[in-house]
Write an enzyme that holds these catalytic residues in place. Structure first.
Site, PDB file in Angstrom:
ATOM      1  N   HIS A 198      -8.040 -23.242   8.528  1.00 57.84           N
ATOM      2  CA  HIS A 198      -8.943 -23.348   7.706  1.00 57.84           C
ATOM      3  C   HIS A 198      -9.432 -21.786   6.989  1.00 57.84           C
ATOM      4  O   HIS A 198      -9.668 -21.693   5.864  1.00 57.84           O
ATOM      5  CB  HIS A 198     -10.309 -24.112   8.239  1.00 57.84           C
ATOM      6  CG  HIS A 198     -10.073 -25.714   8.468  1.00 57.84           C
ATOM      7  ND1 HIS A 198     -10.609 -26.583   9.211  1.00 57.84           N
ATOM      8  CD2 HIS A 198      -9.120 -26.255   7.308  1.00 57.84           C
ATOM      9  CE1 HIS A 198     -10.078 -27.726   8.959  1.00 57.84           C
ATOM     10  NE2 HIS A 198      -9.398 -27.475   7.977  1.00 57.84           N
ATOM     11  N   GLU A 438      20.460 -27.882  -0.220  1.00 60.08           N
ATOM     12  CA  GLU A 438      20.148 -26.769   0.587  1.00 60.08           C
ATOM     13  C   GLU A 438      21.089 -26.511   1.969  1.00 60.08           C
ATOM     14  O   GLU A 438      20.851 -25.677   2.736  1.00 60.08           O
ATOM     15  CB  GLU A 438      18.609 -26.918   1.207  1.00 60.08           C
ATOM     16  CG  GLU A 438      18.391 -28.422   1.731  1.00 60.08           C
ATOM     17  CD  GLU A 438      17.082 -28.404   1.883  1.00 60.08           C
ATOM     18  OE1 GLU A 438      16.168 -27.514   2.009  1.00 60.08           O
ATOM     19  OE2 GLU A 438      16.587 -29.558   2.454  1.00 60.08           O
ATOM     20  N   ASP A 462      16.824 -22.586   2.516  1.00 58.06           N
ATOM     21  CA  ASP A 462      17.701 -23.051   3.699  1.00 58.06           C
ATOM     22  C   ASP A 462      19.151 -22.700   3.307  1.00 58.06           C
ATOM     23  O   ASP A 462      19.956 -22.459   4.314  1.00 58.06           O
ATOM     24  CB  ASP A 462      17.422 -24.583   3.910  1.00 58.06           C
ATOM     25  CG  ASP A 462      16.394 -24.913   4.762  1.00 58.06           C
ATOM     26  OD1 ASP A 462      16.383 -24.264   5.882  1.00 58.06           O
ATOM     27  OD2 ASP A 462      15.466 -25.586   4.545  1.00 58.06           O
ATOM     28  N   CYS A 509      13.881 -24.910  -6.325  1.00 56.22           N
ATOM     29  CA  CYS A 509      12.425 -24.691  -5.484  1.00 56.22           C
ATOM     30  C   CYS A 509      12.428 -23.644  -4.249  1.00 56.22           C
ATOM     31  O   CYS A 509      11.505 -23.824  -3.774  1.00 56.22           O
ATOM     32  CB  CYS A 509      11.943 -26.159  -5.295  1.00 56.22           C
ATOM     33  SG  CYS A 509      13.271 -26.938  -3.936  1.00 56.22           S
TER      34      CYS A 509
HETATM   35  C1  PEP Z   1      14.323 -24.515   0.638  1.00 53.43           C
HETATM   36  O1  PEP Z   1      14.803 -24.779   1.782  1.00 53.43           O
HETATM   37  O2  PEP Z   1      14.447 -23.828   0.020  1.00 53.43           O
HETATM   38  C2  PEP Z   1      12.916 -25.456   0.446  1.00 53.43           C
HETATM   39  C3  PEP Z   1      12.389 -25.068  -0.619  1.00 53.43           C
HETATM   40  O3  PEP Z   1      12.528 -26.300   1.549  1.00 53.43           O
HETATM   41  P1  PEP Z   1      11.634 -25.632   2.706  1.00 53.43           P
HETATM   42  O4  PEP Z   1      11.202 -24.174   2.337  1.00 53.43           O
HETATM   43  O5  PEP Z   1      10.575 -26.536   2.743  1.00 53.43           O
HETATM   44  O6  PEP Z   1      12.405 -25.759   3.671  1.00 53.43           O
HETATM   45 MG    MG Z   2      14.352 -26.413   2.975  1.00 52.60          MG
END
Ligand code: PEP
Ligand code: MG
Length: 588
Positions: A198, A438, A462, A509
């Site tokens: 928090h 990934e 990943d 992402c």
């Molecule tokens: C990633 O692996 O790039 C991803 C966005 O997932 P996370 O970071 O949640 O593993």
């Molecule tokens: Mg990931």
């Protein structure tokens, strides 16, 4: 001239922690040690008076907390302010109060001893829990306990600080964070606490840079030591060298400069100089971040890490509870879209199994774990479907390695659809299903996956780790975690080429999308949709608006022919200089 790595990343005066709230601060340390209150177990003779003391101490604690709660509501959204509401509820818990009163009467001991003992019992159970959420809540309860004891002893906690300082302390309760923030506190450094603590959430809300979880900053730092806080990367520099101060002062000035005019970009599209439109979406980790997404100018949520709710609540919510959360998100973001990713549990995230896998990153994680636990998966799928009536939710599967996993997942999704239809519960029958790319095997089989799914999202965090066979958290090999490795670039190009053959959209992402240095390269490779942390969106937008797509493409083509990360990075750096584009990497 020394490089960034020599001045900073490899420096010996660096204390590593978790980047809890962004920003750069150079100032003196102010150690806040909360006096550990000694609790007396002495016998009492006047039970009536002790009970009266308890009533007064509870009333005083309530008054203090009410004040903090009101201040919290003024400063932050309701979800976050509710932390204090929860603490107030503990103070009003009739069973707890009755137990304490009963024990005072029976045992005839000081109320502070009974309060300590009784509340510690709750805490003990929570601390033993594996879940970080429960551990954090144990901390909140500690705050209440100390507050009542302090008030029983009629002591005050000094929270007034007169000069601009960086507060260094073992741990911060949400109330401490808030109360201290009313002083001239420029940043926080703590020994304990995680990203979802928090105190970290509150620091982000209040815009006070913070590095948490350093383990032993309070042992290394003395009052008055000069510090540099890098809340972007989670480092503290202790008694920095002249070179480091110069370096960070410059970075800080640049940051201030960069922040100017960013707000004006809010309603402007992310479009290159030669008219190529790029969609910038937000990654959302903590549900409370939604306000930040809206103010960031994001055109939707490209990744909602649904497993984070497990850290926030410490348990698997029910289908109804999930439906409420997802529906709220869908409505808040409407008419834009939100991509909800199925729980990515396993690896280093939320503990599910009772035993520790020998190699969790290569173990039962993401979709593998969900397919082993269909009831858990289907509960989430039904909630997503029920929340999809606005037709702005997409659903994404994490850690997909084989086509069979997608087919099996779709089988369960279709089962859920049939179940809802039977009950006449409305949902979006055409909800788009996509996968994270990934794992190298998914990247290599992209043409085949494209026949099975509606969209792809490249998870570089990943993907890089699995492509390079390197644990990014392991210092011994972190040099091999190369986002600009030719292997990473060529894999991305391969994914984009093969997905384009069937017209399947691809977004990205992973953290690479938030690296401003990577921006022109990603666009040049052909990515049209990037999902990144909301705070980085304005910076990304500015770079895109200063780029020419044609030149970005030339850059990507050139980089795809290179052999090493160093060559690629150098080429990109040169691109920024040649095209007169200002940027900061990862903001600094
Ligand atoms: C990633 O692996 O790039 C991803 C966005 O997932 P996370 O970071 O949640 O593993
Ligand atoms: Mg990931």
């Amino acid at each position: 001239m020394k490089t960034f790595k020599e001045i900073y990343l490899k420096s010996e005066n660096k204390i590593a922690g978790i980047a809890a709230a962004p920003g750069i601060v150079i100032a003196e340390a102010y150690l806040v040690t909360k006096e550990k209150l000694k609790v007396s177990k002495a016998d009492i003779t006047d039970v009536k008076k002790s009970r009266q003391d308890l009533i007064e101490a509870l009333a005083k604690s309530k008054k203090e907390l009410n004040k903090i709660f009101a201040f919290a509501r003024e400063k932050m959204d309701d979800v976050r302010a509710a932390i204090f509401e929860a603490q107030l509820m503990i103070l009003d818990d009739p069973i707890l109060i009755e137990n304490i009163n009963k024990r005072i009467e029976e045992e005839k001991k000081q109320p502070e001893y009974i309060v300590d003992d009784e509340i510690s019992k709750y805490q003990g159970k929570m601390i033993l829990s594996h879940e970080s959420y429960m551990k954090e809540r144990a901390q909140d309860i500690e705050d209440i306990k100390q507050r009542i004891i302090r008030n029983l002893q009629k002591k005050r906690w000094e929270s007034k600080i007169q000069q601009d300082v960086i507060v260094v302390t073992e741990s911060l309760t949400p109330a401490d964070t808030l109360v201290l923030s009313r002083n001239r506190v420029l940043a926080f450094v703590t020994d304990h606490g995680g990203l979802t603590s928090h105190a970290a959430i509150i620091s982000r809300s209040l815009n006070i840079p913070a590095v948490v979880g350093t383990h032993n900053a309070t042992e290394q730092i003395k009052d008055g030591d000069k510090l540099i806080i890098d809340g972007f990367h989670g480092y503290v520099l202790l008694n920095p060298t002249k070179e480091q101060i110069k370096f960070f002062k410059k970075k800080h000035e640049k940051l201030v400069e960069l922040q100017k005019g960013l707000e004006e970009l809010h309603d402007q599209p992310a479009v290159t100089k030669d008219g190529k439109e790029i969609k910038l979406l937000a990654n959302v980790d903590v549900t409370g971040e939604i306000d930040l997404v809206i103010t960031s100018g994001a055109e939707g949520i490209g990744l909602y890490r649904s497993e984070q709710i497990l850290d926030e609540t410490g348990e698997f919510p029910t289908e109804d509870e999930l439906e409420v959360i997802y529906s709220k998100l869908s409505s808040r973001i409407y008419p834009n879209h939100i991509t909800i990713r199925a729980y990515d549990i396993g690896g280093d995230k939320f503990r599910f199994l009772d035993y520790q896998e020998p190699n969790p990153f290569l173990g039962l994680r993401g979709i593998r774990l969900l397919l082993e636990n269909p009831a858990l998966f289907k509960t989430q799928v039904r909630a997503v479907l029920r929340a999809s009536v606005n037709k702005n939710i997409k659903f994404m599967l994490p850690m997909v390695t084989t086509i069979t996993e997608v087919r099996e997942s779709k089988k369960y999704i279709n089962e859920c659809k049939r179940e809802l239809k039977k009950k006449k519960i409305p949902f979006d029958n055409d909800i788009q299903i996509g996968i994270m790319v990934e794992v190298p095997s998914a990247a290599l089989l992209i043409k085949e996956f494209a026949r099975e799914v509606d969209f792809f999202s490249i998870g570089t965090n990943d993907l890089i780790q699995y492509l390079m066979a390197v644990d990014r958290g392991n210092d011994l090999v972190s040099d091999l975690y190369q986002e600009f490795s030719p292997v990473v670039l060529r894999t991305m190009k391969y994914i984009l080429n093969d997905a384009a053959k069937s017209g399947t959209p691809v977004s990205i992402c992973g953290e690479m999308a938030a690296d401003t240095l990577a921006m022109p390269l990603l666009i040049g490779l052909g990515l049209e949709e990037l999902s990144l942390s909301p705070t980085t969106i304005p910076y990304a937008k500015r770079i895109i608006r200063n780029c020419e797509y044609k030149r970005s493409k030339e850059l990507a083509d050139k980089c795809l022919k290179l052999y090493t990360e160093a060559e690629i990075e150098e080429t990109i750096q040169k691109f920024f200089i040649d095209n007169k584009i200002t940027r900061t990497r990862h903001i600094i």
